[in-house]
Design a protein around this motif. Structure first.
Motif, PDB file in Angstrom:
ATOM      1  N   LYS A 119      -0.172   7.403  -5.885  1.00 23.50           N
ATOM      2  CA  LYS A 119      -1.489   7.838  -6.343  1.00 23.50           C
ATOM      3  C   LYS A 119      -1.411   8.388  -7.765  1.00 23.50           C
ATOM      4  O   LYS A 119      -0.529   9.174  -8.093  1.00 23.50           O
ATOM      5  CB  LYS A 119      -2.034   8.919  -5.401  1.00 23.50           C
ATOM      6  CG  LYS A 119      -3.457   9.341  -5.729  1.00 23.50           C
ATOM      7  CD  LYS A 119      -3.950  10.359  -4.727  1.00 23.50           C
ATOM      8  CE  LYS A 119      -5.380  10.789  -5.032  1.00 23.50           C
ATOM      9  NZ  LYS A 119      -5.873  11.790  -4.055  1.00 23.50           N
ATOM     10  N   ILE A 178       0.838  -1.205   0.000  1.00 25.79           N
ATOM     11  CA  ILE A 178       0.000   0.000   0.000  1.00 25.79           C
ATOM     12  C   ILE A 178       0.869   1.248   0.000  1.00 25.79           C
ATOM     13  O   ILE A 178       0.616   2.202  -0.735  1.00 25.79           O
ATOM     14  CB  ILE A 178      -0.942  -0.005   1.220  1.00 25.79           C
ATOM     15  CG1 ILE A 178      -1.993  -1.111   1.091  1.00 25.79           C
ATOM     16  CG2 ILE A 178      -1.631   1.350   1.367  1.00 25.79           C
ATOM     17  CD1 ILE A 178      -2.876  -1.260   2.316  1.00 25.79           C
ATOM     18  N   LYS A 226      -7.416  -9.880  -1.284  1.00 31.28           N
ATOM     19  CA  LYS A 226      -6.970 -10.017  -2.672  1.00 31.28           C
ATOM     20  C   LYS A 226      -5.668 -10.803  -2.770  1.00 31.28           C
ATOM     21  O   LYS A 226      -5.495 -11.622  -3.671  1.00 31.28           O
ATOM     22  CB  LYS A 226      -6.796  -8.636  -3.303  1.00 31.28           C
ATOM     23  CG  LYS A 226      -8.111  -7.945  -3.628  1.00 31.28           C
ATOM     24  CD  LYS A 226      -7.887  -6.584  -4.271  1.00 31.28           C
ATOM     25  CE  LYS A 226      -9.212  -5.934  -4.654  1.00 31.28           C
ATOM     26  NZ  LYS A 226      -9.028  -4.572  -5.219  1.00 31.28           N
ATOM     27  N   ASP A 278      -3.706  -3.223  -6.470  1.00 32.44           N
ATOM     28  CA  ASP A 278      -4.791  -2.255  -6.417  1.00 32.44           C
ATOM     29  C   ASP A 278      -5.617  -2.539  -5.169  1.00 32.44           C
ATOM     30  O   ASP A 278      -6.719  -3.067  -5.225  1.00 32.44           O
ATOM     31  CB  ASP A 278      -5.652  -2.362  -7.685  1.00 32.44           C
ATOM     32  CG  ASP A 278      -6.713  -1.275  -7.735  1.00 32.44           C
ATOM     33  OD1 ASP A 278      -6.529  -0.261  -7.039  1.00 32.44           O
ATOM     34  OD2 ASP A 278      -7.713  -1.449  -8.459  1.00 32.44           O
ATOM     35  N   TYR A 279      -5.046  -2.172  -4.013  1.00 30.29           N
ATOM     36  CA  TYR A 279      -5.680  -2.483  -2.740  1.00 30.29           C
ATOM     37  C   TYR A 279      -6.434  -1.268  -2.209  1.00 30.29           C
ATOM     38  O   TYR A 279      -5.926  -0.147  -2.232  1.00 30.29           O
ATOM     39  CB  TYR A 279      -4.643  -2.892  -1.691  1.00 30.29           C
ATOM     40  CG  TYR A 279      -3.865  -4.149  -2.021  1.00 30.29           C
ATOM     41  CD1 TYR A 279      -4.342  -5.100  -2.909  1.00 30.29           C
ATOM     42  CD2 TYR A 279      -2.624  -4.379  -1.424  1.00 30.29           C
ATOM     43  CE1 TYR A 279      -3.627  -6.239  -3.192  1.00 30.29           C
ATOM     44  CE2 TYR A 279      -1.896  -5.523  -1.697  1.00 30.29           C
ATOM     45  CZ  TYR A 279      -2.398  -6.449  -2.590  1.00 30.29           C
ATOM     46  OH  TYR A 279      -1.676  -7.586  -2.871  1.00 30.29           O
ATOM     47  N   ASP A 280      -7.612  -1.514  -1.697  1.00 31.28           N
ATOM     48  CA  ASP A 280      -8.396  -0.467  -1.062  1.00 31.28           C
ATOM     49  C   ASP A 280      -8.374  -0.687   0.446  1.00 31.28           C
ATOM     50  O   ASP A 280      -9.374  -1.036   1.072  1.00 31.28           O
ATOM     51  CB  ASP A 280      -9.832  -0.495  -1.595  1.00 31.28           C
ATOM     52  CG  ASP A 280     -10.671   0.647  -1.037  1.00 31.28           C
ATOM     53  OD1 ASP A 280     -10.080   1.643  -0.590  1.00 31.28           O
ATOM     54  OD2 ASP A 280     -11.909   0.528  -1.044  1.00 31.28           O
ATOM     55  N   GLY A 281      -7.202  -0.518   1.030  1.00 33.56           N
ATOM     56  CA  GLY A 281      -7.050  -0.694   2.463  1.00 33.56           C
ATOM     57  C   GLY A 281      -6.521  -2.061   2.852  1.00 33.56           C
ATOM     58  O   GLY A 281      -6.328  -2.951   2.016  1.00 33.56           O
ATOM     59  N   LYS A 326       2.476   2.181  -3.438  1.00 30.04           N
ATOM     60  CA  LYS A 326       1.621   2.538  -4.572  1.00 30.04           C
ATOM     61  C   LYS A 326       1.463   4.050  -4.635  1.00 30.04           C
ATOM     62  O   LYS A 326       0.971   4.673  -3.705  1.00 30.04           O
ATOM     63  CB  LYS A 326       0.255   1.872  -4.453  1.00 30.04           C
ATOM     64  CG  LYS A 326      -0.668   2.171  -5.632  1.00 30.04           C
ATOM     65  CD  LYS A 326      -1.955   1.406  -5.522  1.00 30.04           C
ATOM     66  CE  LYS A 326      -2.930   1.784  -6.631  1.00 30.04           C
ATOM     67  NZ  LYS A 326      -2.379   1.510  -7.966  1.00 30.04           N
ATOM     68  N   ASP A 355      -8.966  -5.260   2.377  1.00 32.60           N
ATOM     69  CA  ASP A 355      -9.078  -5.573   0.953  1.00 32.60           C
ATOM     70  C   ASP A 355      -7.785  -6.183   0.429  1.00 32.60           C
ATOM     71  O   ASP A 355      -7.801  -7.135  -0.363  1.00 32.60           O
ATOM     72  CB  ASP A 355      -9.412  -4.296   0.173  1.00 32.60           C
ATOM     73  CG  ASP A 355      -9.578  -4.548  -1.317  1.00 32.60           C
ATOM     74  OD1 ASP A 355     -10.494  -5.288  -1.703  1.00 32.60           O
ATOM     75  OD2 ASP A 355      -8.774  -3.997  -2.103  1.00 32.60           O
TER      76      ASP A 355
END
Length: 328
Positions: A258, A253, A276, A266-269, A256, A272
């Protein structure tokens, strides 16, 4: 002669600098292994590392990254068994990285790591000792719960201090920026302070889990361990093993940027990311980089705890840190 507080803080900083300088190459290996992406089940160690090693050939700059990195290159795989064990994969992966990487590059990200030692040393043990002291003095908390509860407070405070340095360090180690200054500039341009604090929630979870396990083991182990270094080693090893999946996702995270397309993570927190990674790479991916991190944290724990206890003994301190912290 420094006062009691200044001596302890100074000793903590010096111990931290020594620990980080000596062990930083292992930290870089850990970060690069965690950032690699492989297949969930493989026939053997080298098959498991096929994608990972290609990813570990770090780019000279962000724009020069290969679009093929992280993609499966036509290999069909079956059950992994023993050869897919994370520690075995880490051994071969580390050997390949060392063979193909300049030794000096393993010190990438050293500057932000060394800078982070100062604020972390100032808040880590003082926060724990102060919180545990308050809990004991309140009389409302059973003794066996003092260490884990104080560990929760310590983890939250420590995360707030060290996240920016961790973000910059990780991006330099992975070749996403040539140095900490450029990494900071790119982060601020991409999303301001929010980008500098990328992965804050994951870091809070990591630091809380680490602190709870570590301080609980230290509290219980003081009754049975004769060596502070050995106790620090064991406490750090257990805390590292428990928190490794969180650290893997946190690294990904934080790395990555922005606005930059990155097909790998492509982690949302945190939640997640854990889901994944497990679904697409298997449970072994959540323990990638465990071996170098175990070495790094266990040796670091031995150095840190033995140094800290020795400083307190030399100053003839009490069990709690804060009475000495304010001593003249």
């Amino acid at each position: 002669m420094l006062g009691g507080a200044a001596e302890i803080v100074a000793a903590s900083i010096m111990a931290g600098w020594t620990q980080h300088f000596v062990l930083h190459p292992i930290d870089t290996l850990k970060t690069r292994l965690q950032y690699s992406k492989g297949e969930p089940w493989t026939r053997n160690v080298r098959a498991a590392l096929g994608d990972a090693l290609r990813d570990l050939e770090l780019p000279k700059n962000v724009k020069g990254r290969s679009e093929a990195a992280g993609k499966v290159r036509g290999r069909k795989t079956k059950g992994g068994g023993l050869w897919s064990a994370p520690l075995l994969v880490d051994i071969v992966g580390a050997a390949e990285v060392l063979r193909s990487t300049r030794a000096l590059s393993l010190y990438a990200g050293l500057v932000p790591a060394m800078l982070a030692v100062v604020p972390t040393a100032v808040v880590y043990m003082p926060t724990y000792e102060f919180a545990s002291g308050l809990l004991l003095q309140s009389g409302r908390c059973q003794k066996e719960f003092v260490a884990p509860l104080a560990g929760v407070v310590t983890g939250v405070v420590c995360a707030a201090v060290r996240v920016p340095a961790s973000v910059l360090k990780s991006r330099v180690q992975l070749g996403l920026a040539p140095n900490a200054r450029v990494a900071l500039q790119r982060a601020l341009r991409a999303g301001g302070l929010r980008e500098v604090y990328a992965g804050f929630g994951a870091t809070v979870a990591l630091d809380v889990a680490t602190a709870v396990v570590q301080f609980t083991v230290l509290d219980v182990g003081r009754r049975s361990f004769s060596s502070n270094a050995a106790l620090g080693f064991v406490a750090a090893a257990l805390a590292t093993t428990v928190s490794e999946p969180i650290d893997v996702i946190r690294t990904r995270i934080m790395s990555k940027i922005k606005g930059q397309k990155d097909s790998r993570f492509d982690y949302d927190g945190l939640a997640d990311g854990l889901k994944k990674a497990f679904r697409t790479e298997g449970v072994a991916a959540l323990y990638r980089g465990l071996l170098p991190r175990l070495v790094l944290k266990s040796l670091g724990g031995a150095i840190w705890y033995s140094t800290y206890v020795r400083c307190k003994d030399l100053l003839h301190g009490d069990d709690l840190f804060f009475p000495n912290f304010f001593a003249s």
